[in-house]
Design a protein around this motif. Structure first.
Motif, PDB file in Angstrom:
ATOM      1  N   MET A   1      24.269   8.541 -53.394  1.00  0.00           N
ATOM      2  CA  MET A   1      24.308   9.212 -54.688  1.00  0.00           C
ATOM      3  C   MET A   1      25.748   9.528 -55.070  1.00  0.00           C
ATOM      4  SD  MET A   1      21.510   9.931 -56.276  1.00  0.00           S
ATOM      5  CE  MET A   1      19.830   9.504 -55.897  1.00  0.00           C
ATOM      6  N   ASP A   2      26.004   9.478 -56.370  1.00  0.00           N
ATOM      7  CA  ASP A   2      27.346   9.846 -56.800  1.00  0.00           C
ATOM      8  C   ASP A   2      27.346  11.292 -57.302  1.00  0.00           C
ATOM      9  OD1 ASP A   2      27.936   9.505 -60.122  1.00  0.00           O
ATOM     10  OD2 ASP A   2      26.006   8.824 -59.348  1.00  0.00           O
ATOM     11  N   CYS A   3      28.514  11.862 -57.339  1.00  0.00           N
ATOM     12  CA  CYS A   3      28.703  13.270 -57.694  1.00  0.00           C
ATOM     13  C   CYS A   3      28.133  13.593 -59.081  1.00  0.00           C
ATOM     14  CB  CYS A   3      30.183  13.609 -57.612  1.00  0.00           C
ATOM     15  SG  CYS A   3      30.560  15.341 -57.905  1.00  0.00           S
ATOM     16  N   ASN A   4      28.412  12.752 -60.077  1.00  0.00           N
ATOM     17  CA  ASN A   4      27.965  13.045 -61.439  1.00  0.00           C
ATOM     18  C   ASN A   4      26.450  13.079 -61.559  1.00  0.00           C
ATOM     19  OD1 ASN A   4      30.578  13.331 -62.385  1.00  0.00           O
ATOM     20  ND2 ASN A   4      30.755  11.166 -62.914  1.00  0.00           N
ATOM     21  N   THR A   5      25.757  12.167 -60.858  1.00  0.00           N
ATOM     22  CA  THR A   5      24.294  12.155 -60.865  1.00  0.00           C
ATOM     23  C   THR A   5      23.752  13.438 -60.246  1.00  0.00           C
ATOM     24  OG1 THR A   5      24.268   9.753 -60.706  1.00  0.00           O
ATOM     25  CG2 THR A   5      22.244  10.884 -60.074  1.00  0.00           C
ATOM     26  N   GLU A   6      24.360  13.864 -59.145  1.00  0.00           N
ATOM     27  CA  GLU A   6      23.915  15.087 -58.477  1.00  0.00           C
ATOM     28  C   GLU A   6      24.200  16.320 -59.326  1.00  0.00           C
ATOM     29  OE1 GLU A   6      21.996  15.422 -55.568  1.00  0.00           O
ATOM     30  OE2 GLU A   6      21.777  13.340 -56.170  1.00  0.00           O
ATOM     31  N   VAL A   7      25.324  16.331 -60.026  1.00  0.00           N
ATOM     32  CA  VAL A   7      25.622  17.440 -60.943  1.00  0.00           C
ATOM     33  C   VAL A   7      24.534  17.525 -62.004  1.00  0.00           C
ATOM     34  CG1 VAL A   7      27.202  18.222 -62.780  1.00  0.00           C
ATOM     35  CG2 VAL A   7      28.114  17.514 -60.554  1.00  0.00           C
ATOM     36  N   TYR A   8      24.174  16.388 -62.571  1.00  0.00           N
ATOM     37  CA  TYR A   8      23.145  16.354 -63.612  1.00  0.00           C
ATOM     38  C   TYR A   8      21.817  16.901 -63.084  1.00  0.00           C
ATOM     39  CZ  TYR A   8      19.754  14.645 -66.965  1.00  0.00           C
ATOM     40  OH  TYR A   8      18.724  14.565 -67.862  1.00  0.00           O
ATOM     41  N   LYS A   9      21.387  16.413 -61.917  1.00  0.00           N
ATOM     42  CA  LYS A   9      20.098  16.835 -61.348  1.00  0.00           C
ATOM     43  C   LYS A   9      20.104  18.327 -61.011  1.00  0.00           C
ATOM     44  CE  LYS A   9      18.728  12.384 -59.402  1.00  0.00           C
ATOM     45  NZ  LYS A   9      18.457  11.642 -58.151  1.00  0.00           N
ATOM     46  N   ALA A  10      21.192  18.794 -60.391  1.00  0.00           N
ATOM     47  CA  ALA A  10      21.289  20.215 -60.032  1.00  0.00           C
ATOM     48  C   ALA A  10      21.302  21.082 -61.287  1.00  0.00           C
ATOM     49  CB  ALA A  10      22.543  20.457 -59.193  1.00  0.00           C
ATOM     50  N   PHE A  11      22.025  20.654 -62.307  1.00  0.00           N
ATOM     51  CA  PHE A  11      22.107  21.406 -63.559  1.00  0.00           C
ATOM     52  C   PHE A  11      20.727  21.562 -64.189  1.00  0.00           C
ATOM     53  CE2 PHE A  11      22.581  21.378 -68.232  1.00  0.00           C
ATOM     54  CZ  PHE A  11      23.225  22.598 -68.393  1.00  0.00           C
ATOM     55  N   GLU A  12      19.950  20.477 -64.200  1.00  0.00           N
ATOM     56  CA  GLU A  12      18.597  20.537 -64.781  1.00  0.00           C
ATOM     57  C   GLU A  12      17.746  21.595 -64.085  1.00  0.00           C
ATOM     58  OE1 GLU A  12      17.291  18.702 -67.524  1.00  0.00           O
ATOM     59  OE2 GLU A  12      19.445  18.401 -67.768  1.00  0.00           O
ATOM     60  N   VAL A  13      17.799  21.630 -62.757  1.00  0.00           N
ATOM     61  CA  VAL A  13      17.017  22.600 -61.973  1.00  0.00           C
ATOM     62  C   VAL A  13      17.496  24.023 -62.276  1.00  0.00           C
ATOM     63  CG1 VAL A  13      16.554  23.421 -59.617  1.00  0.00           C
ATOM     64  CG2 VAL A  13      16.418  20.977 -60.146  1.00  0.00           C
ATOM     65  N   ILE A  14      18.803  24.226 -62.259  1.00  0.00           N
ATOM     66  CA  ILE A  14      19.377  25.554 -62.501  1.00  0.00           C
ATOM     67  C   ILE A  14      19.059  26.040 -63.913  1.00  0.00           C
ATOM     68  CG2 ILE A  14      21.578  26.775 -62.800  1.00  0.00           C
ATOM     69  CD1 ILE A  14      22.578  25.040 -60.395  1.00  0.00           C
ATOM     70  N   GLN A  15      19.166  25.159 -64.869  1.00  0.00           N
ATOM     71  CA  GLN A  15      18.903  25.510 -66.267  1.00  0.00           C
ATOM     72  C   GLN A  15      17.458  25.985 -66.455  1.00  0.00           C
ATOM     73  OE1 GLN A  15      19.396  22.243 -69.060  1.00  0.00           O
ATOM     74  NE2 GLN A  15      20.422  23.603 -70.491  1.00  0.00           N
ATOM     75  N   ASN A  16      16.554  25.488 -65.615  1.00  0.00           N
ATOM     76  CA  ASN A  16      15.145  25.877 -65.684  1.00  0.00           C
ATOM     77  C   ASN A  16      14.802  27.030 -64.741  1.00  0.00           C
ATOM     78  OD1 ASN A  16      14.211  24.019 -67.701  1.00  0.00           O
ATOM     79  ND2 ASN A  16      14.571  22.405 -66.205  1.00  0.00           N
ATOM     80  N   GLY A  17      15.827  27.754 -64.246  1.00  0.00           N
ATOM     81  CA  GLY A  17      15.595  28.922 -63.413  1.00  0.00           C
ATOM     82  C   GLY A  17      15.369  28.616 -61.941  1.00  0.00           C
ATOM     83  N   GLY A  18      15.679  27.386 -61.526  1.00  0.00           N
ATOM     84  CA  GLY A  18      15.467  27.003 -60.136  1.00  0.00           C
ATOM     85  C   GLY A  18      16.652  27.325 -59.241  1.00  0.00           C
ATOM     86  N   ILE A  19      16.427  27.126 -57.929  1.00  0.00           N
ATOM     87  CA  ILE A  19      17.496  27.343 -56.947  1.00  0.00           C
ATOM     88  C   ILE A  19      17.779  26.033 -56.213  1.00  0.00           C
ATOM     89  CG2 ILE A  19      17.025  29.813 -56.730  1.00  0.00           C
ATOM     90  CD1 ILE A  19      15.615  29.304 -54.090  1.00  0.00           C
ATOM     91  N   ILE A  20      19.045  25.846 -55.839  1.00  0.00           N
ATOM     92  CA  ILE A  20      19.468  24.596 -55.198  1.00  0.00           C
ATOM     93  C   ILE A  20      20.092  24.879 -53.834  1.00  0.00           C
ATOM     94  CG2 ILE A  20      19.836  23.429 -57.417  1.00  0.00           C
ATOM     95  CD1 ILE A  20      22.928  23.779 -56.893  1.00  0.00           C
ATOM     96  N   LEU A  21      20.078  23.855 -52.998  1.00  0.00           N
ATOM     97  CA  LEU A  21      20.775  23.847 -51.710  1.00  0.00           C
ATOM     98  C   LEU A  21      21.920  22.855 -51.900  1.00  0.00           C
ATOM     99  CD1 LEU A  21      20.784  24.698 -48.702  1.00  0.00           C
ATOM    100  CD2 LEU A  21      19.227  22.793 -48.271  1.00  0.00           C
ATOM    101  N   TYR A  22      23.160  23.300 -51.667  1.00  0.00           N
ATOM    102  CA  TYR A  22      24.291  22.443 -52.025  1.00  0.00           C
ATOM    103  C   TYR A  22      25.501  22.687 -51.123  1.00  0.00           C
ATOM    104  CZ  TYR A  22      26.380  26.503 -54.383  1.00  0.00           C
ATOM    105  OH  TYR A  22      26.929  27.730 -54.669  1.00  0.00           O
ATOM    106  N   PRO A  23      26.363  21.660 -50.997  1.00  0.00           N
ATOM    107  CA  PRO A  23      27.594  21.826 -50.224  1.00  0.00           C
ATOM    108  C   PRO A  23      28.638  22.534 -51.085  1.00  0.00           C
ATOM    109  CG  PRO A  23      27.458  19.581 -51.050  1.00  0.00           C
ATOM    110  CD  PRO A  23      26.210  20.292 -51.500  1.00  0.00           C
TER     111      PRO A  23
END
Length: 188
Positions: A1-23
């Motif tokens: 996976m590339d950084c920009n794709t992961e930023v997009y996916k993480a942003f979508e989850v966060i924007q919807n009130g979700g929590i992420i596990l990240y480096p």
């Protein structure tokens, strides 16, 4: 996976009130929108925290710092400029933040990051991101992705698919700065 794709996916989850596990720039972290009290509560519950003093926020620059704190002691900028490793500052009287992130002494830990994934995610969010170690309260902080407990991995809404093989064994320096000019080193 590339950084920009992961930023997009993480942003979508966060924007919807979700929590992420990240480096992060230090260790693997659990994060959410630091202005969303319900999302912060999810992290408090997942980590089994008694209180919220173990959680900090990360920002990507001065503008976001000044959005969080009306007053930032001059020494804070000197410390950040001179620091050779990631440094968390605990500052007084945060604002524009989820109240369940503010410590009982009305302070908040904050760190400015340069790590590309975190920086880009913050740029997209335009808000601070919670950064707390990926462990249940009282347990050791994992040094790599493979050391993260299954209950943490299964308890988040999204696991960022970057740096799963990276060893993260350097927690940040933590320095408390009060508005009345007191300086206290909490962790070197």
């Amino acid at each position: 996976m590339d950084c920009n794709t992961e930023v997009y996916k993480a942003f979508e989850v966060i924007q919807n009130g979700g929590i992420i596990l990240y480096p992060t720039d230090t260790v693997w972290g659990i994060g959410c929108d630091a202005t969303n009290e319900e999302a912060v509560k999810k992290i408090i519950d997942l980590k089994k925290l008694q209180q919220n003093t173990e959680m900090i926020c990360i920002t990507n620059g001065e503008k976001m710092m000044y959005n969080l704190f009306k007053e930032i002691p001059d020494v804070a900028w000197q410390i950040l400029d001179l620091s050779e490793k990631p440094t968390t500052l605990v500052l007084d009287n945060p604002r524009n933040i989820a109240l369940n992130l503010v410590a009982t002494d009305k302070s908040l830990g904050v760190r400015m990051v340069k790590e590309p994934f975190c920086f880009k995610l913050l740029e997209r969010m335009k808000k601070p991101l919670v950064a707390t170690s990926a462990n249940v309260s009282g347990m050791f902080a994992p040094k790599s992705f493979k050391e993260i407990a299954p209950e943490i991995i299964n308890g988040v809404d999204y696991v960022v698919n970057l740096h799963h093989d990276k060893i993260c064994d350097k927690p940040s320096t933590v320095i408390k700065l009060t508005n009345d000019s007191q300086v206290k080193i909490i962790r070197k």
